[in-house]
Design an enzyme around this catalytic site. Structure first.
Site, mmCIF file in Angstrom:
data_model
loop_
_atom_site.group_PDB
_atom_site.id
_atom_site.type_symbol
_atom_site.label_atom_id
_atom_site.label_comp_id
_atom_site.label_asym_id
_atom_site.label_seq_id
_atom_site.Cartn_x
_atom_site.Cartn_y
_atom_site.Cartn_z
ATOM 1 C CE LYS A 159 -15.573 -26.847 -30.682
ATOM 2 N NZ LYS A 159 -15.175 -27.051 -29.453
ATOM 3 C CB THR A 160 -24.968 -28.547 -31.242
ATOM 4 O OG1 THR A 160 -24.966 -29.624 -30.114
ATOM 5 C CG2 THR A 160 -24.495 -29.235 -32.451
ATOM 6 C CB ALA A 192 -28.310 -30.306 -29.080
ATOM 7 C CB CYS A 235 -24.465 -25.959 -36.018
ATOM 8 S SG CYS A 235 -25.815 -27.020 -36.442
ATOM 9 C CD GLN A 241 -24.736 -18.474 -31.704
ATOM 10 O OE1 GLN A 241 -23.985 -18.980 -32.540
ATOM 11 N NE2 GLN A 241 -24.370 -18.069 -30.433
ATOM 12 C CB CYS A 275 -26.755 -31.803 -36.233
ATOM 13 S SG CYS A 275 -26.700 -30.513 -37.203
HETATM 14 P P1 FAD Z 1 -22.590 -18.898 -27.431
HETATM 15 O O1 FAD Z 1 -24.005 -19.290 -27.352
HETATM 16 O O2 FAD Z 1 -21.987 -18.595 -28.718
HETATM 17 O O3 FAD Z 1 -22.207 -17.948 -26.383
HETATM 18 C C1 FAD Z 1 -20.917 -17.359 -25.957
HETATM 19 C C2 FAD Z 1 -21.038 -16.139 -25.350
HETATM 20 O O4 FAD Z 1 -19.946 -15.636 -24.790
HETATM 21 C C3 FAD Z 1 -21.657 -14.948 -26.195
HETATM 22 O O5 FAD Z 1 -22.735 -14.230 -25.623
HETATM 23 C C4 FAD Z 1 -20.298 -13.745 -26.292
HETATM 24 O O6 FAD Z 1 -20.747 -12.480 -26.383
HETATM 25 C C5 FAD Z 1 -19.563 -14.369 -25.035
HETATM 26 N N1 FAD Z 1 -18.293 -14.205 -25.119
HETATM 27 C C6 FAD Z 1 -17.508 -14.209 -25.898
HETATM 28 N N2 FAD Z 1 -16.256 -13.624 -25.831
HETATM 29 C C7 FAD Z 1 -16.270 -13.207 -24.502
HETATM 30 C C8 FAD Z 1 -15.290 -12.437 -23.653
HETATM 31 N N3 FAD Z 1 -14.020 -12.590 -23.871
HETATM 32 N N4 FAD Z 1 -15.815 -12.022 -22.532
HETATM 33 C C9 FAD Z 1 -17.074 -12.136 -21.979
HETATM 34 N N5 FAD Z 1 -17.980 -12.948 -22.765
HETATM 35 C C10 FAD Z 1 -17.656 -13.306 -24.039
HETATM 36 N N6 FAD Z 1 -26.989 -25.962 -32.037
HETATM 37 C C11 FAD Z 1 -27.834 -26.842 -31.793
HETATM 38 O O7 FAD Z 1 -28.129 -27.311 -31.026
HETATM 39 N N7 FAD Z 1 -28.825 -26.966 -32.924
HETATM 40 C C12 FAD Z 1 -28.931 -26.188 -34.182
HETATM 41 O O8 FAD Z 1 -29.867 -26.451 -35.003
HETATM 42 C C13 FAD Z 1 -27.830 -25.199 -34.486
HETATM 43 N N8 FAD Z 1 -27.800 -24.502 -35.733
HETATM 44 C C14 FAD Z 1 -27.026 -23.531 -35.603
HETATM 45 C C15 FAD Z 1 -26.852 -22.683 -36.745
HETATM 46 C C16 FAD Z 1 -25.988 -21.516 -36.997
HETATM 47 C C17 FAD Z 1 -26.069 -20.767 -38.103
HETATM 48 C C18 FAD Z 1 -25.505 -21.220 -35.770
HETATM 49 C C19 FAD Z 1 -24.318 -20.111 -35.952
HETATM 50 C C20 FAD Z 1 -25.198 -21.878 -34.768
HETATM 51 C C21 FAD Z 1 -26.060 -23.203 -34.698
HETATM 52 N N9 FAD Z 1 -26.169 -23.994 -33.552
HETATM 53 C C22 FAD Z 1 -26.714 -24.908 -33.437
HETATM 54 C C23 FAD Z 1 -24.703 -23.915 -32.616
HETATM 55 C C24 FAD Z 1 -25.313 -23.162 -31.288
HETATM 56 O O9 FAD Z 1 -25.606 -21.896 -31.502
HETATM 57 C C25 FAD Z 1 -23.943 -23.073 -30.524
HETATM 58 O O10 FAD Z 1 -23.204 -24.326 -30.438
HETATM 59 C C26 FAD Z 1 -24.300 -22.589 -28.827
HETATM 60 O O11 FAD Z 1 -24.651 -21.451 -29.059
HETATM 61 C C27 FAD Z 1 -23.094 -22.870 -27.975
HETATM 62 O O12 FAD Z 1 -23.110 -22.242 -26.679
HETATM 63 P P2 FAD Z 1 -21.900 -21.432 -25.997
HETATM 64 O O13 FAD Z 1 -22.744 -20.977 -24.701
HETATM 65 O O14 FAD Z 1 -20.895 -22.399 -26.079
HETATM 66 O O15 FAD Z 1 -21.832 -20.299 -27.096
HETATM 67 C C1 UQ1 Z 2 -31.553 -29.744 -27.926
HETATM 68 O O1 UQ1 Z 2 -31.701 -30.171 -26.776
HETATM 69 C C2 UQ1 Z 2 -31.109 -28.359 -28.022
HETATM 70 O O2 UQ1 Z 2 -30.998 -27.457 -26.920
HETATM 71 C C3 UQ1 Z 2 -31.616 -26.697 -26.713
HETATM 72 C C4 UQ1 Z 2 -31.116 -28.026 -29.502
HETATM 73 O O3 UQ1 Z 2 -30.774 -26.584 -29.562
HETATM 74 C C5 UQ1 Z 2 -31.187 -25.842 -30.351
HETATM 75 C C6 UQ1 Z 2 -31.537 -28.810 -30.468
HETATM 76 O O4 UQ1 Z 2 -31.319 -28.232 -31.824
HETATM 77 C C7 UQ1 Z 2 -32.063 -30.050 -30.404
HETATM 78 C C8 UQ1 Z 2 -32.498 -31.022 -31.420
HETATM 79 C C9 UQ1 Z 2 -32.114 -30.711 -28.848
HETATM 80 C C10 UQ1 Z 2 -32.292 -31.976 -28.623
HETATM 81 C C11 UQ1 Z 2 -33.973 -31.967 -28.139
HETATM 82 C C12 UQ1 Z 2 -34.730 -32.923 -28.606
HETATM 83 C C13 UQ1 Z 2 -36.102 -33.012 -28.102
HETATM 84 C C14 UQ1 Z 2 -34.544 -34.111 -29.725
#
Ligand code: FAD
Ligand code: UQ1
Length: 414
Positions: A309-310, A312, A164, A43, A344
């Site tokens: 929440k990211t 990272a 994010c 994402q 972020c």
């Molecule tokens: P997710 O990766 O969202 O995974 C959750 C999973 O659970 C999904 O596959 C879903 O299908 C599954 N699920 C949901 N409900 C159920 C259920 N009931 N049963 C079974 N499975 C289920 N983070 C960064 O670090 N850097 C960035 O630059 C950044 N930019 C972003 C930009 C955007 C536009 C968005 C949307 C997000 C961004 N993020 C960024 C945030 C990052 O994508 C999330 O914080 C990260 O994916 C969280 O991981 P997670 O495993 O908690 O959730």
């Molecule tokens: C990071 O570890 C991470 O997770 C894979 C991200 O998600 C996409 C990030 O955006 C960033 C910045 C980090 C941190 C990593 C470095 C090398 C600063």
């Protein structure tokens, strides 16, 4: 009924990397991952997809290719968790089944709630309305930028927790640069309406972002919450959070919506004794262990950790959860403590980025021996070209616990 030593709910950033780590120690056959989606999306790339720097296809891979091989992939939704019975219910109606666990990791992420805004999601069928937060609408962002002629380009930040927290304004800065490049900036008014009382939660980076906003002639309105989109007359209605009942109508040519978000009903409503009062999984902020159920852990956006929440943050949580749950499996106590590390990459254009990194206390926790609050091309390239490689090749395979080792390596040069 089936029983596994470890059940992971969710195959996203957190679920996939935790399953990969345990597959190497307890063996893939002891692990089930419950995940309904065919595609795993990176994402963080969607900010770049919205700006036309990457394609949506670049951001996705088949789920089967990212889950560790030989684990049991239960391709359905978890619908209930019964911690007193060590059971997860999967599916509904006739396809319903129960899966038993010795240890459970919850990693379902956070739910997008576009429908909480009147007029959405229907308004996404109209030109100009877009959102980088969903694979369904992210391609509309670039289209809206290309179609833009003159008027207001409006960007929102909801009155809920989000993932994010920087992403709602990254696309604002990208839009500014896109319109400048295409000679349309003079005809555009860029408006950032955020529910927050600040531009960014950490002052060190907020100061820099205010400079970006000022130098680019962007209007920022704090404490404004989007409540309605009227696609017919192209207006967005905001409530003023400091004046109850006061509404403001803003016309738009382009509207980028960051949706309200919240805990999934699975956690909030359908899993007795799992959530906190707000509906997120109630875990210890340091150990990631559930505060009432020692054999349950949570990682990522679904956990009630008071950090941004990211992905990272998930990287930072990864190694902590793995060690602590391994200890619990071996009859020991958790030992590692998560410091809230999150990051972020605040993309501010087509070649620059402010790399925010901080901890639970909102203290900068920077990796590189340079001032990361400055806009930099190096950090942009890190975000665009290096991070995806780290994500797919290291993190999802269980081999990336965040950049802490590099921070220590570079510390003498600070
Ligand atoms: P997710 O990766 O969202 O995974 C959750 C999973 O659970 C999904 O596959 C879903 O299908 C599954 N699920 C949901 N409900 C159920 C259920 N009931 N049963 C079974 N499975 C289920 N983070 C960064 O670090 N850097 C960035 O630059 C950044 N930019 C972003 C930009 C955007 C536009 C968005 C949307 C997000 C961004 N993020 C960024 C945030 C990052 O994508 C999330 O914080 C990260 O994916 C969280 O991981 P997670 O495993 O908690 O959730
Ligand atoms: C990071 O570890 C991470 O997770 C894979 C991200 O998600 C996409 C990030 O955006 C960033 C910045 C980090 C941190 C990593 C470095 C090398 C600063």
């Amino acid at each position: 009924n089936r029983r596994f030593k470890l059940v992971v709910i969710g195959g996203g950033a957190g679920g996939c990397s935790i399953a990969a780590k345990f597959a190497k120690t307890i063996g893939p056959k002891s692990i089930a991952v419950i995940e309904p989606s065919d595609v795993h999306y990176y994402q963080p790339m969607w900010t770049l997809v919205g700006g036309g720097m990457k394609s949506l296809a670049d951001s996705g891979r088949p789920m089967s290719s990212v889950l560790p091989s030989s684990i049991e992939w239960v391709k359905d939704q978890a619908t209930e968790i019964k911690p007193s019975k060590h059971t997860v219910v999967v599916g509904t109606g006739s396809s319903k089944q129960e899966i038993q666990y010795d240890y459970l990791v919850i990693a379902v992420g956070i739910q997008l709630q576009y429908e909480k805004i009147k007029g959405l999601p229907q308004a996404f069928n109209s030109p100009g309305v877009c959102s980088n937060y969903s694979s369904l609408y992210v391609n509309k962002t670039l289209q809206a930028l290309k179609d833009f002629n003159k008027g207001n380009a409006v960007f929102t930040f909801p009155n809920t927790p989000v993932k994010c927290a920087g992403a709602p304004q990254k696309i604002l800065y990208i839009a500014d640069q896109f319109l400048r490049k295409n000679g349309k900036r003079d005809n555009a008014k860029l408006i950032y309406n955020t529910s927050l009382g600040v531009l960014f939660g950490v002052k060190h980076y907020a100061d820099s972002l205010w400079n970006v906003v000022k130098s680019r002639d962007i209007s920022v309105n704090l404490r404004r919450n989007l409540v309605e989109v009227n696609a017919r007359n192209k207006t967005a209605i905001f409530e003023d959070l400091d004046n109850a009942g006061k509404l403001e109508t803003v016309s738009y040519e382009m509207l980028h919506v960051t949706p309200p978000m919240g805990a999934y009903d699975l956690i909030k409503k359908n899993s007795e004794d799992i959530p906190d009062a707000a509906g997120f999984v109630d875990v210890n902020k340091g150990t990631l262990q559930h505060v009432r159920h020692p054999n349950v852990f949570a990682i990522g956006d679904c956990a009630n950790l008071p950090t941004a929440k990211t992905a990272a943050a998930v990287a930072g949580e990864n190694g902590i959860l793995f060690r602590n749950l391994t200890n619990v499996m071996n009859g020991k106590e958790p030992e590692l403590i998560y410091d809230g590390y999150t990051s972020c990459p605040l993309v501010t254009g087509y070649d620059k980025c402010i790399l925010a990194e901080f901890d639970y206390n909102g203290q900068p926790l920077e990796t590189f021996p340079i001032d990361q609050s400055k806009e930099r091309r190096s950090m942009f390239l890190m975000k665009k070209d290096v991070m995806p490689e780290i994500y797919w090749n290291l993190m999802l395979k269980g081999n990336w616990n965040g950049p802490a080792p590099f921070r220590k390596l570079f510390a003498p040069f600070k």
